[in-house]
Enzyme design. Structure first.
Site, PDB file in Angstrom:
ATOM      1  NE  ARG A   1      -4.347  -1.711   1.947  1.00  0.00           N
ATOM      2  CZ  ARG A   1      -5.130  -2.464   2.694  1.00  0.00           C
ATOM      3  NH1 ARG A   1      -4.712  -2.396   3.970  1.00  0.00           N
ATOM      4  NH2 ARG A   1      -5.807  -3.067   2.126  1.00  0.00           N
TER       5      ARG A   1
ATOM      6  N   GLY B   1     -13.783  -4.493  -0.161  1.00  0.00           N
ATOM      7  CA  GLY B   1     -15.238  -3.664  -0.114  1.00  0.00           C
ATOM      8  C   GLY B   1     -15.545  -2.539  -1.143  1.00  0.00           C
TER       9      GLY B   1
ATOM     10  CE  LYS C   1     -20.845 -15.295   7.611  1.00  0.00           C
ATOM     11  NZ  LYS C   1     -21.179 -14.301   8.411  1.00  0.00           N
TER      12      LYS C   1
HETATM   13  P1  AMP Z   1     -14.401 -13.534   2.326  1.00  0.00           P
HETATM   14  O1  AMP Z   1     -13.842 -12.601   3.366  1.00  0.00           O
HETATM   15  O2  AMP Z   1     -15.836 -13.683   2.532  1.00  0.00           O
HETATM   16  O3  AMP Z   1     -13.814 -13.560   0.824  1.00  0.00           O
HETATM   17  O4  AMP Z   1     -13.947 -15.134   2.792  1.00  0.00           O
HETATM   18  C1  AMP Z   1     -12.807 -15.362   2.849  1.00  0.00           C
HETATM   19  C2  AMP Z   1     -12.418 -16.467   3.766  1.00  0.00           C
HETATM   20  O5  AMP Z   1     -13.312 -17.552   3.405  1.00  0.00           O
HETATM   21  C3  AMP Z   1     -11.219 -17.103   3.961  1.00  0.00           C
HETATM   22  O6  AMP Z   1     -10.679 -16.473   5.348  1.00  0.00           O
HETATM   23  C4  AMP Z   1     -11.455 -18.551   3.837  1.00  0.00           C
HETATM   24  O7  AMP Z   1     -10.460 -19.309   4.717  1.00  0.00           O
HETATM   25  C5  AMP Z   1     -12.782 -18.608   4.248  1.00  0.00           C
HETATM   26  N1  AMP Z   1     -13.281 -19.962   3.375  1.00  0.00           N
HETATM   27  C6  AMP Z   1     -12.992 -20.222   1.933  1.00  0.00           C
HETATM   28  N2  AMP Z   1     -13.493 -21.617   1.620  1.00  0.00           N
HETATM   29  C7  AMP Z   1     -14.085 -21.929   2.993  1.00  0.00           C
HETATM   30  C8  AMP Z   1     -14.964 -23.328   3.304  1.00  0.00           C
HETATM   31  N3  AMP Z   1     -15.209 -24.056   2.563  1.00  0.00           N
HETATM   32  N4  AMP Z   1     -15.334 -23.165   4.591  1.00  0.00           N
HETATM   33  C9  AMP Z   1     -15.037 -22.355   5.311  1.00  0.00           C
HETATM   34  N5  AMP Z   1     -14.409 -21.088   5.246  1.00  0.00           N
HETATM   35  C10 AMP Z   1     -13.930 -20.991   3.959  1.00  0.00           C
END
Ligand code: AMP
Length: 399
Positions: free
Chosen positions: A35, A377, A198
């Site tokens: 950054r 974001g 999610k």
């Molecule tokens: P996000 O911030 O929504 O992009 O999510 C990223 C996070 O999702 C990372 O820390 C991953 O470890 C987690 N993640 C990815 N795949 C899975 C999974 N199958 N089950 C649980 N967590 C996951």
């Protein structure tokens, strides 16, 4: 509004909002300076014109005023080295000391202000606080794309006090140029890869992309809400029960619009959320009870990689599995490699910020994709079609 390239900073003091929210270790050493490096061209443009630079940023999430671990003073040595000059530091971003240092600032000098978030007024977008920040400079430059979706004092409100002297820095400009490349006049096939934990965080963007993409690849934890909505057995995989209807609706929407929605046909599964757990592979629709899907499986890796390699435009946001654990990082690596291949073959690839950017950087592929966004974001909200306050504050005369 003005364009930074057409502005002459000679004799001016420029208040520059940067994103210096860098990770620090327990000894306050910077562990990733991406950054800081990103902001260098904007700062150098001002200095080489004969201007002076007043840098302001947030660092971390301080709750109640100043805290040593969130002090921007830890960045002073790194910045002084980068610019070959002793960077000055104000122990508070507003007040007498900052005003005095700014007043005495000479062309070619740099002053760094203490963490903006030591004041609650920053995140509240307090106009009086913004006015105090504005009082010490002649021109405002926003180069912090990562916070452009926030209407904070330093990212948006402060622009009001510079009606004719406000502009974007080079980071902001290139972030927007690259985001527009996957929204307008795209070359096809266009593939979006959505992963991460999610669905709830990504509903709006998934819906919007349905009108634009040819292929929508799903991975990560959110896959299992789709699998369950499709009638599969997902064991103890991550699932958002309140989003099952939504997932079913997205599956239907894809069918109607002729979008190829791809859910991982198989998964790497584990009997605990741990790198030491027992590991196996199975169809994503038949995950045994007590086991959870933590990465896409070998067949999904192969089909996903084929589709990605055949694409001319790629947007990737979110890992394919729990890539922080080595046993579940293979899917994310395979996707990263396919994105690199597609780019080499002339495709355009935009990596959304956050974890997918971290994965690409970690693998050393940052220079082999078209663009790695610094904004998680902010990029998602821009893609969803929302107005970013940090952008509107610069672009609109009446802000
Ligand atoms: P996000 O911030 O929504 O992009 O999510 C990223 C996070 O999702 C990372 O820390 C991953 O470890 C987690 N993640 C990815 N795949 C899975 C999974 N199958 N089950 C649980 N967590 C996951």
């Amino acid at each position: 509004m003005r364009n930074i390239d057409e502005y002459n900073f000679a004799g001016k003091k420029a208040l520059v909002r940067v994103d210096f929210n860098v990770p620090l270790d327990e000894n306050y050493n910077i562990t990733d300076d991406n950054r800081i490096r990103a902001a260098v061209p904007t700062i150098n443009k001002i200095l080489s014109d004969g201007g002076a630079v007043i840098l302001m940023s947030h660092l971390g999430r301080p709750k109640n005023g100043p805290e040593e671990k969130f002090s921007l003073k830890h960045l002073v040595p790194r910045l002084s080295e980068e610019f070959g000059t002793t960077v000055l530091f104000a122990n508070d971003c507003v007040g007498v000391e900052a005003a005095k240092l700014a007043q005495d600032l000479q062309p070619g000098q740099i002053l760094l202000l203490e963490n903006l978030r030591f004041h609650k007024a920053e995140e509240k977008g307090d106009p009086d606080f913004a006015k105090d920040l504005a009082a010490i400079a002649d021109v405002y430059v926003n180069d912090a794309f990562g916070t452009a979706h926030r209407e904070h004092a330093s990212t948006a409100v402060v622009a009001r006090y510079f009606p004719n002297d406000k502009m974007m820095g080079y980071v902001m400009q290139s972030e927007l140029t690259n985001a527009r490349r996957v929204l307008e006049n795209v070359e096809r096939p266009y593939t979006a890869i959505m992963g991460g934990a999610k669905i709830s965080d990504k509903i709006l963007i998934i819906e919007r992309l349905m009108d634009k993409v040819d292929n929508l690849i799903i991975g990560g934890g959110m896959s299992y809400t789709f699998v369950k909505a499709d009638g599969g057995e997902i064991g103890s995989s991550l699932v958002e029960m309140d989003k099952l209807d939504l997932a079913a609706r997205l599956i239907g929407m894809a069918r109607e619009k002729g979008v190829q929605l791809m859910i991982p046909v198989d998964s790497v599964i584990a009997d605990a959320f741990s790198n030491d757990a027992n590991v196996d592979t199975c169809l994503s629709h038949h995950i045994p009870p007590m086991w959870m899907g933590l990465d896409i499986g070998p067949n999904a890796r192969e089909t996903y990689a084929d589709v990605i390699r055949g694409s001319k435009t790629i947007l990737w946001n979110g890992p394919m599995g729990v890539f922080e654990m080595s046993n579940f990082s293979v899917g994310t690596e395979a996707v990263a490699e396919a994105v690199v291949d597609a780019t080499r073959m002339g495709g355009y690839s935009l990596i959304g910020g956050g974890d997918s950017a971290a994965a690409v950087n970690q693998l050393g592929y940052a220079d082999r994709v078209s663009y790695v966004s610094t904004g998680g974001g902010a990029l998602l909200e821009y893609m969803e079609g929302k107005t970013l306050p940090g952008v509107a504050a610069i672009e609109r005369d009446d802000y």
